[in-house]
Design an enzyme around this catalytic site. Structure first.
Site, PDB file in Angstrom:
ATOM      1  N   ARG A   1       1.896 -10.319  -2.089  1.00 31.04           N
ATOM      2  CA  ARG A   1       2.195  -9.100  -2.695  1.00 31.04           C
ATOM      3  C   ARG A   1       3.252  -8.065  -2.116  1.00 31.04           C
ATOM      4  NH1 ARG A   1      -3.799  -6.310  -2.372  1.00 31.04           N
ATOM      5  NH2 ARG A   1      -2.708  -4.378  -2.509  1.00 31.04           N
TER       6      ARG A   1
ATOM      7  N   GLU B   1     -11.398 -10.189  -6.756  1.00 30.55           N
ATOM      8  CA  GLU B   1      -9.925 -10.559  -6.484  1.00 30.55           C
ATOM      9  C   GLU B   1      -9.364 -11.631  -5.871  1.00 30.55           C
ATOM     10  OE1 GLU B   1      -9.197  -7.318  -3.824  1.00 30.55           O
ATOM     11  OE2 GLU B   1     -10.979  -7.331  -2.773  1.00 30.55           O
TER      12      GLU B   1
ATOM     13  N   ASN C   1      -4.439  -6.620  -7.927  1.00 34.89           N
ATOM     14  CA  ASN C   1      -3.404  -6.578  -7.080  1.00 34.89           C
ATOM     15  C   ASN C   1      -3.613  -7.951  -6.354  1.00 34.89           C
ATOM     16  OD1 ASN C   1      -2.980  -4.012  -7.835  1.00 34.89           O
ATOM     17  ND2 ASN C   1      -3.791  -3.078  -6.107  1.00 34.89           N
ATOM     18  N   ASP C   2      -4.789  -8.142  -5.604  1.00 37.81           N
ATOM     19  CA  ASP C   2      -5.052  -9.366  -5.042  1.00 37.81           C
ATOM     20  C   ASP C   2      -5.020 -10.545  -5.778  1.00 37.81           C
ATOM     21  OD1 ASP C   2      -4.610  -8.762  -2.265  1.00 37.81           O
ATOM     22  OD2 ASP C   2      -6.533  -7.387  -2.314  1.00 37.81           O
TER      23      ASP C   2
ATOM     24  N   ARG D   1     -15.533   1.773  -1.500  1.00 43.32           N
ATOM     25  CA  ARG D   1     -15.258   0.432  -1.082  1.00 43.32           C
ATOM     26  C   ARG D   1     -15.576   0.369   0.175  1.00 43.32           C
ATOM     27  NH1 ARG D   1     -10.002  -2.562  -2.646  1.00 43.32           N
ATOM     28  NH2 ARG D   1      -9.077  -1.334  -0.447  1.00 43.32           N
TER      29      ARG D   1
ATOM     30  N   HIS E   1       0.810  -1.102  -0.141  1.00 44.93           N
ATOM     31  CA  HIS E   1       0.250  -0.137  -0.012  1.00 44.93           C
ATOM     32  C   HIS E   1       1.026   1.137   0.013  1.00 44.93           C
ATOM     33  CE1 HIS E   1      -3.377  -2.773   0.712  1.00 44.93           C
ATOM     34  NE2 HIS E   1      -4.002  -2.026  -0.167  1.00 44.93           N
TER      35      HIS E   1
ATOM     36  N   CYS F   1      -9.507  -2.023 -11.101  1.00 49.48           N
ATOM     37  CA  CYS F   1      -9.059  -1.072 -10.407  1.00 49.48           C
ATOM     38  C   CYS F   1      -7.757  -1.435  -9.867  1.00 49.48           C
ATOM     39  CB  CYS F   1     -10.173  -0.567  -9.324  1.00 49.48           C
ATOM     40  SG  CYS F   1     -10.698  -2.038  -8.136  1.00 49.48           S
TER      41      CYS F   1
ATOM     42  N   ARG G   1     -10.640   3.883  -0.977  1.00 51.10           N
ATOM     43  CA  ARG G   1     -10.306   2.757  -0.155  1.00 51.10           C
ATOM     44  C   ARG G   1     -10.599   3.635   1.227  1.00 51.10           C
ATOM     45  NH1 ARG G   1      -5.851   1.907  -3.696  1.00 51.10           N
ATOM     46  NH2 ARG G   1      -5.521  -0.165  -4.386  1.00 51.10           N
TER      47      ARG G   1
END
Ligand code: PEP
Ligand code: MG
Length: 754
Positions: free
Chosen positions: A638, A604, A627-628, A506, A363, A675, A470
């Site tokens: 990750r 994800e 990403n996930d 989200r 992040h 996204c 987020r």
């Protein structure tokens, strides 16, 4: 055996530089194996040589002067084959090469093992014996184990300039690139500022003191405060504890009053270290001495000394209020740079970020990209405590950095940074133009955000809305769960700022690598654990407050979209929808009449890919969290720099998964977007365009680049490239194909690595 190994590794880890570490290795290994000689040769990749770096047994004068070509002698054989060589009589071996300078004619038995780090042979560890004999299997495996344990430390020291001049002439580590991972694109040239956790002695960086007298005064004041504390503590306990237990405190006081702790620290300050660095070295010296005695009682004393050191440190830090004096071009460097540390640096002074841990999908890297600051993650070989104040070049394209760059390296990077600025200025002209392909197909580009301070740059970026907000960031920066009204105000600001453009909020996605200080989650496998929607559904009292805040925030605006993270089963979708409807109905009953928001699901988790069709039937839109999804499909953490080379969203398996998601969504005529960070990579976005993704959401820093790409391709071209990519079996081949296409379209600037 295990005990001697543990001791060697412990001592080596405590060594202050590579020279000292190697000296410890050769002495201790020789002892542990009762050998006549132990030596370490390290590879010098520039000169293509192995250099004798340390020896116990051979002529010490040969250290630094004996050099063997990489394919020369038995050391060369070990390096070439990357496996141990165990000989009872070395001179019989056809590749044996006699080296007169070392005085080695007396030795027969030879055991050499490679020192390997990340598949690369860094050097060779050799033991010799006068007698003819074969080392037994235990001895061989001990040496292999030692070499494997030491490899990381050696790489560390090499990367941070811990090598003395023996290996690299006068250049030390200067001019050599330290490898990491691309975190955020761009070139940053500036001065390193090491950030470190306040209660960790080992993490304190070397730093020059500007004012020796003031530094000594600081140290003495901290020392006297700790003395006062311990005296007060002892006096209080005297009433309840027997005298022999109080004796421990007397021992502490003795140490605090004695010359060895204070005197040595002050001497170090006089030699130029700042007080925390000088204290660190003195405490480490003491604890090492105690630990080396190998006695349980004395080892305990080592932890007492450490404890005293930490107490002094706490006062030093509180007293000095060492507010960072941020250099005009600060490059933040740390073992694990946090999003908060990044946010603390005044924006106009932040030139770059370097983190030893983490990868491009951590992040903090995402935040760096959002802020447009170049970042290198996973620079695992960097010895952080040695870099404070040094000049650094951060190459966020290649994911590497240079410490004390040579004038040539600096000039080259300055040139690239200049080109960058020109490109960015050119791209800014696209701001108000739509993201439309050459054949007139529009692909709305949205922004990912989560920090309130982001709103203005996001508004000015030309984003057509927020594709991912987020919500965990406002939760992370507080000391308790934010209340409904507190949340409503935050969400309202975002919804209002972008109105009438869409805003996707989200719901809370904590767990994994995002924890809340006031809601600790201890798990062995946090990414496979209690995360995202799982927590929300288990804690409806928290989820419902968030939903109410979101729906109330959207009153009269009608641009709210809700997105559910970490969905892995349809039952979770159904349960979340039930709660959303309930909140909506209850608000209606109260006369608040919010419009029912559009609800979407993040794809994800692999199970959601295979159920994308059924999920799409239930909700209004899908949004792929690449990403996930990449992490879970490829089983690659990750945040783990060690496996980061395996983490790539262009993996053929990820591409196939994405195709399936698009198909599932479109079967029900529902829009689908990406996204995750993949959407902000112009090369990957080209394939997403070919797949028929309806929109893309990315950090604002990536937006102009992706827009430029979209405006230069037609959908047919993108489809053709996708077909070609699907024929390829490796990630690297796919990337090559895409880069070639961008280059051919005259968009080389988008992918140019420095
Ligand atoms: C993702 O997983 O791709 C995503 C967008 O969410 P996050 O990075 O916050 O996990
Ligand atoms: Mg995610």
């Amino acid at each position: 055996m295990l005990e001697s190994l543990r001791r060697i590794v412990q001592e080596v880890n405590a060594a202050r530089n590579l020279e000292q570490a190697l000296a410890i290795i050769v002495q201790r290994v020789k002892q542990a194996m009762a050998a006549d000689v132990c030596s370490v040769y390290l590879a010098d990749p520039v000169q293509q040589h192995y250099v004798l770096m340390a020896t116990d047994g051979l002529n010490p004068e040969a250290v630094g002067t004996v050099r063997l070509k990489l394919n020369e002698g038995l050391v060369g054989v070990v390096g070439e084959r990357a496996e141990p060589l165990n000989l009872d009589n070395a001179p019989d071996h056809p590749r044996y090469r006699f080296v007169a300078e070392t005085g080695e004619e007396r030795y027969h038995a030879f055991l050499g093992v490679p020192i390997i780090h990340h598949r690369q042979v860094l050097g060779v560890l050799v033991v010799r014996q006068r007698a003819r004999r074969k080392f037994d299997e235990n001895e061989e495996t001990l040496l292999v184990t030692i070499a494997a344990q030491l490899a990381g430390g050696i790489a560390h020291a090499q990367a941070s300039g811990g090598l003395n001049n023996l290996q690299h002439g006068n250049r030390g580590a200067q001019g050599r690139a330290v490898a990491g991972l691309p975190g955020a694109p761009g070139i940053g040239i500036g001065q390193a500022l090491v950030i470190y956790p306040p209660t960790d002695l080992d993490a304190i960086p070397d730093r020059k003191s500007a004012d020796v007298a003031a530094e000594i005064k600081l140290f003495e004041r901290a020392l006297s405060k700790v003395r006062g504390d311990i005296e007060a503590l002892a006096a209080r306990l005297r009433a309840t504890l027997p005298e022999e237990d109080i004796a421990l405190f007397d021992a502490y006081l003795h140490m605090l009053r004695g010359e060895s702790l204070a005197g040595k620290t002050i001497a170090r300050i006089r030699a130029g270290q700042w007080a925390p660095g000088a204290l660190r070295d003195t405490i480490l010296e003491h604890t090492r001495a105690f630990e080396a005695m190998g006695d349980a009682y004395l080892s305990e004393r080592a932890s007492d000394v450490r404890d005293l050191g930490l107490r002094i440190l706490a006062y030093l830090q509180a007293d000095a209020r060492r507010n960072h004096d941020y250099p005009p071009r600060t490059v933040i460097v740390g073992e694990e740079v946090s999003a908060t540390a990044l946010a603390e640096v005044p924006k106009d002074r932040l030139a770059g970020v370097v983190s030893v841990r983490g990868s491009s999908s951590s992040h903090v890297a995402i935040l760096a990209r959002a802020m447009g600051v170049p970042a290198v993650m996973g620079a695992a070989d960097l010895n952080v405590i040695r870099v404070d104040g040094r000049e650094v070049v951060v190459d966020g394209y290649r994911g590497q950095l240079y410490l004390d760059p040579t004038p040539v390296v600096r000039a080259e990077y300055q040139r690239i940074a200049h080109e960058e600025q020109t490109l960015a200025a050119g791209l800014s002209e696209l701001r108000d133009l739509p993201a439309v392909t050459r054949d007139g197909h529009r692909v709305p580009l949205y922004a990912n955000t989560g920090l309130l301070s982001d709103i203005t740059p996001t508004l000015n970026s030309g984003a057509e809305g927020i594709g991912l907000y987020r919500t965990e960031f406002p939760f992370m920066t507080r000391e308790r769960f934010p209340g409904e009204e507190e949340q409503r105000v935050i969400y309202r600001q975002v919804l209002e700022a972008f109105h009438p453009r869409p805003v996707v909020l989200r719901t809370l996605d904590i767990g994994g690598d995002k924890s809340l200080p006031y809601f600790p989650i201890e798990e062995d496998n946090p990414f496979l654990g209690w995360r995202g929607i799982r927590i929300s559904l288990d804690h409806p009292e928290i989820f419902i407050v968030q939903l109410r805040a979101m729906l109330r925030a959207s009153r009269g605006l009608n641009n709210l979209h809700l997105l559910l993270p970490m969905i892995s089963a349809l039952s979770e979708v159904d349960e979340a929808l039930r709660l959303i409807r309930r909140v909506h109905d209850e608000l209606n009953e109260n006369g608040e009449t919010p419009v029912m928001p559009r609800v979407g699901v993040m794809i994800e988790v692999p199970s959601a890919v295979y159920q994308a069709d059924a999920i799409a039937a239930r909700v209004d839109f899908l949004s792929v969290g690449s990403n996930d999804l990449t992490q879970y499909l490829l089983a690659v953490d990750r945040n783990n720099a060690r496996v980061a080379s395996l983490y790539d969203a262009l993996h053929p398996a990820v591409l196939r998964a994405l195709m399936q998601v698009v198909e599932g969504a479109h079967r029900h005529e529902k829009p689908v977007s990406v996204c995750g960070e993949m959407a902000g990579d112009p090369a990957a976005a080209l394939l997403l365009l070919g797949m028929g993704m309806d929109s893309l959401s990315m950090s604002v820093a990536s937006l102009p680049r992706v827009k430029w790409m979209i405006r230069n391709f037609s959908r047919d071209e993108a489809r053709r490239l996708l077909d070609e990519a699907l024929q390829l079996h490796t990630t690297s081949a796919i990337r090559l194909l895409l880069h070639a296409a961008l280059q051919q379209a005259g968009l080389g600037g988008l992918i140019r690595a420095a």
